[in-house]
Design a protein around this motif. Structure first.
Motif, PDB file in Angstrom:
ATOM      1  N   ASP A 296      33.138  34.081  39.665  1.00 56.92           N
ATOM      2  CA  ASP A 296      31.624  34.518  38.934  1.00 56.92           C
ATOM      3  C   ASP A 296      32.138  35.683  38.037  1.00 56.92           C
ATOM      4  O   ASP A 296      32.372  36.805  38.861  1.00 56.92           O
ATOM      5  CB  ASP A 296      30.622  34.759  40.136  1.00 56.92           C
ATOM      6  CG  ASP A 296      29.287  35.117  39.601  1.00 56.92           C
ATOM      7  OD1 ASP A 296      29.138  34.959  38.393  1.00 56.92           O
ATOM      8  OD2 ASP A 296      28.440  35.199  40.169  1.00 56.92           O
ATOM      9  N   PRO A 297      32.005  35.733  37.076  1.00 55.62           N
ATOM     10  CA  PRO A 297      32.276  36.711  36.008  1.00 55.62           C
ATOM     11  C   PRO A 297      31.353  37.957  36.364  1.00 55.62           C
ATOM     12  O   PRO A 297      31.848  39.012  35.993  1.00 55.62           O
ATOM     13  CB  PRO A 297      32.155  36.382  34.486  1.00 55.62           C
ATOM     14  CG  PRO A 297      32.210  35.089  34.857  1.00 55.62           C
ATOM     15  CD  PRO A 297      31.685  34.487  36.012  1.00 55.62           C
ATOM     16  N   ASN A 298      30.079  37.977  36.812  1.00 52.68           N
ATOM     17  CA  ASN A 298      29.131  38.790  37.260  1.00 52.68           C
ATOM     18  C   ASN A 298      29.733  39.706  38.347  1.00 52.68           C
ATOM     19  O   ASN A 298      29.565  40.968  38.605  1.00 52.68           O
ATOM     20  CB  ASN A 298      27.764  38.370  37.396  1.00 52.68           C
ATOM     21  CG  ASN A 298      27.343  37.804  36.313  1.00 52.68           C
ATOM     22  OD1 ASN A 298      27.469  38.276  35.264  1.00 52.68           O
ATOM     23  ND2 ASN A 298      26.383  36.579  36.433  1.00 52.68           N
ATOM     24  N   ASP A 299      30.695  39.080  39.128  1.00 53.33           N
ATOM     25  CA  ASP A 299      30.827  39.936  40.494  1.00 53.33           C
ATOM     26  C   ASP A 299      32.547  40.499  40.396  1.00 53.33           C
ATOM     27  O   ASP A 299      33.226  40.522  41.310  1.00 53.33           O
ATOM     28  CB  ASP A 299      31.149  39.123  41.735  1.00 53.33           C
ATOM     29  CG  ASP A 299      29.464  38.561  41.773  1.00 53.33           C
ATOM     30  OD1 ASP A 299      28.671  39.519  41.395  1.00 53.33           O
ATOM     31  OD2 ASP A 299      29.162  37.706  42.344  1.00 53.33           O
ATOM     32  N   LEU A 300      32.913  40.631  39.059  1.00 53.57           N
ATOM     33  CA  LEU A 300      34.379  40.804  38.926  1.00 53.57           C
ATOM     34  C   LEU A 300      34.622  42.286  39.363  1.00 53.57           C
ATOM     35  O   LEU A 300      35.716  42.472  39.913  1.00 53.57           O
ATOM     36  CB  LEU A 300      34.943  40.855  37.329  1.00 53.57           C
ATOM     37  CG  LEU A 300      34.916  39.633  36.757  1.00 53.57           C
ATOM     38  CD1 LEU A 300      35.625  39.697  35.094  1.00 53.57           C
ATOM     39  CD2 LEU A 300      36.009  38.839  37.527  1.00 53.57           C
ATOM     40  N   GLY A 301      33.580  43.173  39.384  1.00 50.58           N
ATOM     41  CA  GLY A 301      33.941  44.462  40.076  1.00 50.58           C
ATOM     42  C   GLY A 301      34.002  44.557  41.551  1.00 50.58           C
ATOM     43  O   GLY A 301      34.623  45.557  41.975  1.00 50.58           O
ATOM     44  N   GLN A 302      33.677  43.528  42.255  1.00 47.75           N
ATOM     45  CA  GLN A 302      33.593  43.385  43.657  1.00 47.75           C
ATOM     46  C   GLN A 302      34.868  42.650  44.043  1.00 47.75           C
ATOM     47  O   GLN A 302      35.109  42.590  45.431  1.00 47.75           O
ATOM     48  CB  GLN A 302      32.219  42.790  44.051  1.00 47.75           C
ATOM     49  CG  GLN A 302      30.918  43.571  43.572  1.00 47.75           C
ATOM     50  CD  GLN A 302      29.802  43.010  44.145  1.00 47.75           C
ATOM     51  OE1 GLN A 302      29.733  41.664  44.803  1.00 47.75           O
ATOM     52  NE2 GLN A 302      28.463  43.480  43.821  1.00 47.75           N
ATOM     53  N   LEU A 303      35.560  42.004  43.314  1.00 46.59           N
ATOM     54  CA  LEU A 303      36.525  41.282  43.696  1.00 46.59           C
ATOM     55  C   LEU A 303      37.863  41.850  43.683  1.00 46.59           C
ATOM     56  O   LEU A 303      38.001  42.932  43.042  1.00 46.59           O
ATOM     57  CB  LEU A 303      36.997  40.019  42.689  1.00 46.59           C
ATOM     58  CG  LEU A 303      35.723  39.047  42.618  1.00 46.59           C
ATOM     59  CD1 LEU A 303      35.997  37.870  41.560  1.00 46.59           C
ATOM     60  CD2 LEU A 303      35.534  38.217  43.693  1.00 46.59           C
ATOM     61  N   ASN A 304      38.796  41.360  44.698  1.00 45.30           N
ATOM     62  CA  ASN A 304      40.197  42.035  44.754  1.00 45.30           C
ATOM     63  C   ASN A 304      40.953  42.031  43.331  1.00 45.30           C
ATOM     64  O   ASN A 304      40.926  41.087  42.831  1.00 45.30           O
ATOM     65  CB  ASN A 304      41.057  41.433  45.736  1.00 45.30           C
ATOM     66  CG  ASN A 304      42.307  41.858  46.205  1.00 45.30           C
ATOM     67  OD1 ASN A 304      42.425  42.856  45.695  1.00 45.30           O
ATOM     68  ND2 ASN A 304      42.702  41.634  47.228  1.00 45.30           N
ATOM     69  N   GLN A 305      41.283  43.164  43.025  1.00 43.21           N
ATOM     70  CA  GLN A 305      41.956  43.386  41.628  1.00 43.21           C
ATOM     71  C   GLN A 305      43.356  42.535  41.908  1.00 43.21           C
ATOM     72  O   GLN A 305      43.692  41.943  40.648  1.00 43.21           O
ATOM     73  CB  GLN A 305      42.157  44.773  41.520  1.00 43.21           C
ATOM     74  CG  GLN A 305      40.945  45.378  40.997  1.00 43.21           C
ATOM     75  CD  GLN A 305      40.048  44.945  39.922  1.00 43.21           C
ATOM     76  OE1 GLN A 305      40.572  44.631  39.027  1.00 43.21           O
ATOM     77  NE2 GLN A 305      38.730  44.825  40.287  1.00 43.21           N
ATOM     78  N   GLU A 306      44.007  42.644  42.837  1.00 41.47           N
ATOM     79  CA  GLU A 306      45.322  41.841  42.749  1.00 41.47           C
ATOM     80  C   GLU A 306      44.959  40.381  42.678  1.00 41.47           C
ATOM     81  O   GLU A 306      46.138  39.714  41.988  1.00 41.47           O
ATOM     82  CB  GLU A 306      45.887  41.936  44.274  1.00 41.47           C
ATOM     83  CG  GLU A 306      46.366  43.522  44.598  1.00 41.47           C
ATOM     84  CD  GLU A 306      47.008  43.611  45.853  1.00 41.47           C
ATOM     85  OE1 GLU A 306      47.181  42.663  46.332  1.00 41.47           O
ATOM     86  OE2 GLU A 306      47.514  44.793  46.077  1.00 41.47           O
ATOM     87  N   GLN A 307      43.861  39.636  43.226  1.00 41.58           N
ATOM     88  CA  GLN A 307      43.645  38.137  42.982  1.00 41.58           C
ATOM     89  C   GLN A 307      43.444  37.870  41.519  1.00 41.58           C
ATOM     90  O   GLN A 307      43.757  37.179  41.084  1.00 41.58           O
ATOM     91  CB  GLN A 307      42.453  38.020  43.891  1.00 41.58           C
ATOM     92  CG  GLN A 307      42.573  38.138  45.374  1.00 41.58           C
ATOM     93  CD  GLN A 307      41.358  37.525  46.120  1.00 41.58           C
ATOM     94  OE1 GLN A 307      40.492  37.372  45.734  1.00 41.58           O
ATOM     95  NE2 GLN A 307      41.686  37.584  47.548  1.00 41.58           N
TER      96      GLN A 307
END
Length: 458
Positions: A296-307
């Motif tokens: 979900d591009p809206n939740d990119l800030g909440q995802l693991n950056q390594e993933q």
């Protein structure tokens, strides 16, 4: 084996028995002469026949083997008959064989005397010894050697004239290119195996036809269609992978400082790229495609950056494999425009926001909503202006070598303008054209025309 006959046997029976024994010895002697005469020609015929058979088979590959065998057998029979005729002058008859027998068996000319009628026929012994024995090496080796030579000429595998032995015809180059692309795409396990297997199956169908039909019209049409379809799928997949990667990169870096309109535009680009990846025949592997679907591009800030970095690395790896198959490029126009639109090209830096009153940010670079911006970045830095239009004189060291039209010297000068108002001004002509009748009189006319004009104006 002849049975022994006693002296009580009738004379006629003894004569017939000795005659049969003598005929047998004569046949043995004659066979030996014929075999000896035939030995040398038979070996020569075997060598020459093998060479002739190989030559004929190379020049006429469609000739049946049975015809070659028939011709070989006929030639052998002719040579054997000629050797028989040549050896006949040495053949032995019955009388000579009887003499050979009585000499070998030390019968003291008893057979010659009985044949002349001066003595009775002697008793026939159980074994007749003519004093002869076979030399089996000289008898067997020539025909065996000839048979081996002729068999080699008939049975050795041989290619026709102009045919490359052991090599198949060259395949169409498009097959090799497509097969190399499939091997490259399958190396990193980033492409769906279904497309690779299906395309390999189509190649095998084309390759399974007769070699003579590989370059037929229908086969070349099918090859061209498969090649165009494959190249189109490569270009589409490469484009969609790059667009998805750029959109994710921009959203990841600028999600916090980006306006909603810019974010919506990048999300729309990502959705379009994802639809292209899902609907095309050439797709990424199922794992990578599932990760993109669940993102979900809206939740990119909440995802693991390594993933996210791993996901982008997989996208770039798949796109790199496609570009290598395309020869390192292809279809650059739309990618260049996308770079300008999403702010990563020369026309708009990352994170650039429109200034107040809609002006561009620092450096005159356009933002996401502005497009490429003003000149100064899209086409690169301007070079220094060229000094054109200035003429420079050349120094002629040797005027004897100058040509008509050569520029020898430039000199600045001024026009001479007369300031006397009473003096008529001319345009540089030698004489003034005058006015009125004086203009007519001063035209360049012959004397008769001048007289006629003068009378007219009088």
């Amino acid at each position: 084996m002849l049975h022994g006959m006693s002296e009580k046997t009738p004379s006629k029976d003894l004569q017939a028995a000795w005659s049969r024994a003598a005929d047998k010895v004569a046949r043995q002697v004659n066979l030996g002469w014929w075999t000896q005469t035939l030995a040398a020609p038979l070996v020569i015929l075997g060598l020459a026949g093998a060479c002739a058979l190989l030559l004929v088979r190379r020049q006429l590959p469609d000739l049946p083997v049975w015809q070659l065998s028939l011709w070989t057998t006929g030639t052998l029979l002719i040579v054997a008959a000629a050797a028989w005729l040549f050896a006949r002058r040495r053949f032995e008859h019955r009388e000579a064989s009887m003499v050979r027998i009585e000499a070998a068996m030390q019968m003291r000319n008893s057979l010659s005397a009985a044949r002349a009628g001066v003595a009775p026929w002697p008793a026939l012994p159980n074994h007749i010894d003519p004093g002869l024995s076979w030399n089996w090496q000289r008898v067997v080796i020539p025909p065996v050697a000839a048979l081996a030579f002729l068999s080699a000429g008939l049975l050795i595998p041989l290619s026709a004239v102009g045919e490359d032995p052991g090599a198949t015809p060259d395949e169409p180059m498009a097959w090799e290119k497509i097969e190399a692309d499939l091997d490259r795409l399958g190396e990193d396990d980033v492409i769906d195996e279904a497309y690779l297997e299906e395309t390999k199956k189509k190649l095998e169908e084309l390759r399974s036809k007769d070699e003579e039909e590989w370059f037929s019209h229908s086969s070349l049409e099918a090859t061209d269609s498969l090649k165009q379809q494959h190249e189109s799928e490569l270009e589409r997949l490469s484009r969609d992978l790059e667009r998805a990667d750029r959109a994710l990169g921009s959203l990841q870096k600028n999600a916090g400082a980006m306006q909603q309109g810019q974010k919506d535009q990048l999300m729309n680009q990502f959705d379009q790229a994802l639809q292209g990846l899902q609907n095309g025949a050439l797709k990424p592997n199922p794992d990578l495609l599932d990760q993109l679907r669940q993102l979900d591009p809206n939740d990119l800030g909440q995802l693991n950056q390594e993933q996210i970095e791993q996901l982008r690395e997989n996208l770039q790896k798949a796109g790199g494999a496609c570009k290598e198959c395309q020869g390192g490029g292809g279809g650059q126009g739309e990618e260049w425009l996308d770079e300008l639109m999403d702010g990563e090209g020369q026309g708009g830096g990352e994170g650039q926001q429109p200034g107040p009153d809609g002006e561009d940010g620092p450096g005159g670079k356009g933002g996401v909503d502005r497009g490429p911006g003003h000149a100064g970045g899209v086409l690169g830095k301007e070079g220094d202006p060229l000094k054109t239009g200035d003429l420079e004189a050349l120094e002629a060291k040797d005027l004897s070598r100058s040509l008509p039209g050569d520029l020898l010297q430039l000199q600045d000068g001024e026009h001479e303008v007369s300031k006397d108002p009473t003096k008529p001004q001319t345009g540089g002509s030698v004489e003034s054209t005058g006015s009125g009748g004086d203009r007519v009189w001063r035209e360049s006319l012959d004397p008769d025309e001048q007289k006629a004009l003068k009378r007219f104006f009088e």
